[in-house]
Design a protein around this motif. Structure first.
Motif, PDB file in Angstrom:
ATOM      1  N   GLN A   1       0.817  -1.177   0.046  1.00  0.00           N
ATOM      2  CA  GLN A   1       0.085  -0.079  -0.020  1.00  0.00           C
ATOM      3  C   GLN A   1       0.580   1.294  -0.113  1.00  0.00           C
ATOM      4  O   GLN A   1       0.565   2.175  -0.704  1.00  0.00           O
ATOM      5  CB  GLN A   1      -1.026  -0.094   1.173  1.00  0.00           C
ATOM      6  CG  GLN A   1      -1.877   1.109   1.269  1.00  0.00           C
ATOM      7  CD  GLN A   1      -3.128   0.979   0.233  1.00  0.00           C
ATOM      8  OE1 GLN A   1      -3.757   0.087   0.287  1.00  0.00           O
ATOM      9  NE2 GLN A   1      -3.113   2.158  -0.660  1.00  0.00           N
ATOM     10  N   ALA A   2       1.950   1.140   0.748  1.00  0.00           N
ATOM     11  CA  ALA A   2       2.850   2.478   0.716  1.00  0.00           C
ATOM     12  C   ALA A   2       3.434   2.615  -0.422  1.00  0.00           C
ATOM     13  O   ALA A   2       3.638   3.689  -0.891  1.00  0.00           O
ATOM     14  CB  ALA A   2       3.997   2.220   2.107  1.00  0.00           C
ATOM     15  N   ALA A   3       3.956   1.395  -0.975  1.00  0.00           N
ATOM     16  CA  ALA A   3       4.724   1.644  -2.493  1.00  0.00           C
ATOM     17  C   ALA A   3       3.826   2.204  -3.443  1.00  0.00           C
ATOM     18  O   ALA A   3       4.382   2.841  -4.313  1.00  0.00           O
ATOM     19  CB  ALA A   3       5.105   0.251  -2.893  1.00  0.00           C
ATOM     20  N   VAL A   4       2.521   1.736  -3.503  1.00  0.00           N
ATOM     21  CA  VAL A   4       1.464   2.080  -4.485  1.00  0.00           C
ATOM     22  C   VAL A   4       1.131   3.570  -4.117  1.00  0.00           C
ATOM     23  O   VAL A   4       1.033   4.315  -5.171  1.00  0.00           O
ATOM     24  CB  VAL A   4       0.248   1.037  -4.550  1.00  0.00           C
ATOM     25  CG1 VAL A   4      -0.716   1.867  -5.421  1.00  0.00           C
ATOM     26  CG2 VAL A   4       0.570  -0.156  -5.012  1.00  0.00           C
ATOM     27  N   ASP A   5       0.947   4.106  -2.973  1.00  0.00           N
ATOM     28  CA  ASP A   5       0.794   5.304  -2.745  1.00  0.00           C
ATOM     29  C   ASP A   5       2.002   6.182  -3.209  1.00  0.00           C
ATOM     30  O   ASP A   5       1.696   7.438  -3.670  1.00  0.00           O
ATOM     31  CB  ASP A   5       0.518   5.633  -1.138  1.00  0.00           C
ATOM     32  CG  ASP A   5      -0.597   4.929  -0.899  1.00  0.00           C
ATOM     33  OD1 ASP A   5      -1.553   4.548  -1.790  1.00  0.00           O
ATOM     34  OD2 ASP A   5      -0.920   4.893   0.620  1.00  0.00           O
ATOM     35  N   ALA A   6       3.149   5.702  -2.880  1.00  0.00           N
ATOM     36  CA  ALA A   6       4.271   6.428  -3.716  1.00  0.00           C
ATOM     37  C   ALA A   6       4.259   6.784  -4.951  1.00  0.00           C
ATOM     38  O   ALA A   6       4.627   7.844  -5.473  1.00  0.00           O
ATOM     39  CB  ALA A   6       5.549   5.816  -3.032  1.00  0.00           C
TER      40      ALA A   6
ATOM     41  N   ARG B   1      -5.832  -0.397  -9.062  1.00  0.00           N
ATOM     42  CA  ARG B   1      -6.909   0.079 -10.333  1.00  0.00           C
ATOM     43  C   ARG B   1      -7.090   1.761 -10.268  1.00  0.00           C
ATOM     44  O   ARG B   1      -6.920   2.057 -11.488  1.00  0.00           O
ATOM     45  CB  ARG B   1      -8.445  -0.241  -9.797  1.00  0.00           C
ATOM     46  CG  ARG B   1      -9.693   0.241 -10.489  1.00  0.00           C
ATOM     47  CD  ARG B   1      -9.495  -0.169 -11.979  1.00  0.00           C
ATOM     48  NE  ARG B   1      -9.876  -1.740 -12.027  1.00  0.00           N
ATOM     49  CZ  ARG B   1     -11.262  -2.110 -12.191  1.00  0.00           C
ATOM     50  NH1 ARG B   1     -12.220  -1.423 -12.150  1.00  0.00           N
ATOM     51  NH2 ARG B   1     -11.517  -3.270 -12.126  1.00  0.00           N
ATOM     52  N   LYS B   2      -6.930   2.550  -9.210  1.00  0.00           N
ATOM     53  CA  LYS B   2      -7.058   3.844  -9.410  1.00  0.00           C
ATOM     54  C   LYS B   2      -5.612   4.370  -9.998  1.00  0.00           C
ATOM     55  O   LYS B   2      -5.731   5.704 -10.352  1.00  0.00           O
ATOM     56  CB  LYS B   2      -7.534   4.596  -8.109  1.00  0.00           C
ATOM     57  CG  LYS B   2      -8.871   4.041  -7.728  1.00  0.00           C
ATOM     58  CD  LYS B   2      -9.246   4.717  -6.269  1.00  0.00           C
ATOM     59  CE  LYS B   2     -10.625   4.393  -5.956  1.00  0.00           C
ATOM     60  NZ  LYS B   2     -11.042   4.620  -4.522  1.00  0.00           N
TER      61      LYS B   2
ATOM     62  N   ALA C   1      -2.068  10.384 -22.096  1.00  0.00           N
ATOM     63  CA  ALA C   1      -2.949   9.776 -22.947  1.00  0.00           C
ATOM     64  C   ALA C   1      -3.228   8.464 -22.278  1.00  0.00           C
ATOM     65  O   ALA C   1      -4.414   7.933 -21.977  1.00  0.00           O
ATOM     66  CB  ALA C   1      -2.467   9.372 -24.374  1.00  0.00           C
ATOM     67  N   ILE C   2      -2.119   8.016 -21.697  1.00  0.00           N
ATOM     68  CA  ILE C   2      -2.251   6.510 -21.069  1.00  0.00           C
ATOM     69  C   ILE C   2      -3.227   6.821 -19.672  1.00  0.00           C
ATOM     70  O   ILE C   2      -4.191   5.842 -19.378  1.00  0.00           O
ATOM     71  CB  ILE C   2      -1.020   5.688 -20.725  1.00  0.00           C
ATOM     72  CG1 ILE C   2      -0.436   5.449 -21.939  1.00  0.00           C
ATOM     73  CG2 ILE C   2      -0.989   4.640 -19.656  1.00  0.00           C
ATOM     74  CD1 ILE C   2       1.086   4.807 -21.860  1.00  0.00           C
ATOM     75  N   ALA C   3      -3.008   7.946 -18.984  1.00  0.00           N
ATOM     76  CA  ALA C   3      -3.669   8.107 -17.911  1.00  0.00           C
ATOM     77  C   ALA C   3      -5.217   8.378 -17.934  1.00  0.00           C
ATOM     78  O   ALA C   3      -5.894   7.792 -17.321  1.00  0.00           O
ATOM     79  CB  ALA C   3      -2.958   9.416 -17.070  1.00  0.00           C
ATOM     80  N   MET C   4      -5.414   9.249 -18.911  1.00  0.00           N
ATOM     81  CA  MET C   4      -6.714   9.414 -19.327  1.00  0.00           C
ATOM     82  C   MET C   4      -7.302   8.080 -19.925  1.00  0.00           C
ATOM     83  O   MET C   4      -8.628   7.824 -19.356  1.00  0.00           O
ATOM     84  CB  MET C   4      -6.879  10.337 -20.472  1.00  0.00           C
ATOM     85  CG  MET C   4      -6.794  11.658 -20.031  1.00  0.00           C
ATOM     86  SD  MET C   4      -7.167  13.064 -21.425  1.00  0.00           S
ATOM     87  CE  MET C   4      -5.694  13.617 -21.926  1.00  0.00           C
ATOM     88  N   GLY C   5      -6.705   7.396 -20.403  1.00  0.00           N
ATOM     89  CA  GLY C   5      -7.436   6.092 -21.078  1.00  0.00           C
ATOM     90  C   GLY C   5      -7.484   4.859 -20.049  1.00  0.00           C
ATOM     91  O   GLY C   5      -8.711   4.440 -20.151  1.00  0.00           O
ATOM     92  N   LYS C   6      -6.579   4.852 -19.094  1.00  0.00           N
ATOM     93  CA  LYS C   6      -7.015   3.765 -18.035  1.00  0.00           C
ATOM     94  C   LYS C   6      -8.064   4.274 -17.284  1.00  0.00           C
ATOM     95  O   LYS C   6      -8.854   3.196 -16.935  1.00  0.00           O
ATOM     96  CB  LYS C   6      -5.545   3.701 -17.129  1.00  0.00           C
ATOM     97  CG  LYS C   6      -5.820   2.699 -15.830  1.00  0.00           C
ATOM     98  CD  LYS C   6      -4.449   2.345 -15.201  1.00  0.00           C
ATOM     99  CE  LYS C   6      -4.831   1.475 -13.887  1.00  0.00           C
ATOM    100  NZ  LYS C   6      -3.783   1.179 -13.168  1.00  0.00           N
TER     101      LYS C   6
END
Length: 268
Positions: A47-52, A104-105, A215-220
């Motif tokens: 969780q800490a790594a994903v938050d980073a 996912r987010k 574009a990848i951020a919007m698309g995901k």
């Protein structure tokens, strides 16, 4: 689920982390003696790594990998058995669900590198990643039912990867499927020999990070939002996303480069 063997030495980090110059993060589960179970410590570290990663504006991609013979054997059964209280279990599964939703987010793609067994919440972790590359000796299962525990939360991610009857059969029987069967069913993207796993993964990473981050951020974001809504709303969301994407500098440059018959020049 597989009952874990004794954990790694206490001075060894449960999660190994690295980031290359491109912004590609590698998070490697590092408790191989316990088959990389999702203990409280492992969940917290992930969780800490994903938050980073989420807080890093230069992040481009995440690889979730593991050391040892197994990718991940699910929750730590010994830890769970030591706390036989409903409140503890509710907190534990909520912690795991927060991690899955955080994956996912993330605006950047997340790829699972699966080199061995992925079962129960370990299979859930693979299913929750955007993409997965597996060695041909990997196997996948949601076998909590073997110890009387229906894999309800893993079933959420699994049923969003493969057909409902296929998911239900795995959940009801606890049977494992091979890496190739996982590919056919849609749980993983690619299956290769173990000695080709890193090269296959690297090639996929290279192809993704060559594309513009915006574009990848919007698309995901759009991809998962539209999956959970009706078709009319999905088209409205998708149309708005495409309009915003087309108005963005990366698409303007890409289209102009196509017209000019030259490679696009996207900023890093």
């Amino acid at each position: 689920m597989t009952e874990p063997t004794p954990p790694s030495p206490p001075d060894e980090p449960v999660l190994l982390q690295s980031r290359d110059a491109r912004g590609v993060f590698t998070l490697a589960l590092n408790t191989p003696r316990s088959f990389n179970v999702l203990s409280e410590a492992m969940l917290s570290a992930l969780q800490a790594a994903v938050d980073a990663v989420a807080a890093d504006p230069q992040a481009r991609l995440v690889v979730i990998a593991a050391n040892g013979r197994a990718f991940c054997a699910g929750h730590d059964l010994k830890q769970m058995r030591a706390h036989p209280e409903l409140g503890y279990y509710q907190k534990l599964f909520a912690q795991c669900s927060r991690l899955m939703l955080a994956i996912r987010k993330l605006e950047v793609p997340v790829i699972a590198r699966v080199q061995g067994l992925a079962t129960a919440a370990g299979c859930q972790l693979v299913a929750q990643c955007d993409l997965a590359v597996a060695s041909d000796n990997a196997s996948f299962g949601v076998n909590g039912i073997d110890v009387g525990l229906f894999c309800a939360t893993p079933g959420v991610a699994l049923s969003r990867n493969i057909l409902p009857k296929q998911a239900m059969e795995m959940l009801l029987t606890g049977d494992f499927i091979s890496a190739e069967e996982a590919r056919v069913r849609g749980l993983v993207n690619r299956v290769v020999a173990p000695d080709a796993l890193d090269a296959e993964l690297a090639a996929l990473v290279d192809r993704i990070v060559a594309k513009p981050r915006e574009a990848i951020a919007m698309g995901k974001t759009l991809f998962y939002r539209q999956l959970e809504t009706g078709i009319e709303s999905a088209y409205q969301l998708a149309g708005q996303t495409m309009a915003c994407n087309m108005a963005h500098a990366v698409a303007q440059e890409g289209v102009q480069a196509f017209i000019d018959k030259r490679p696009p020049s996207w900023r890093a």
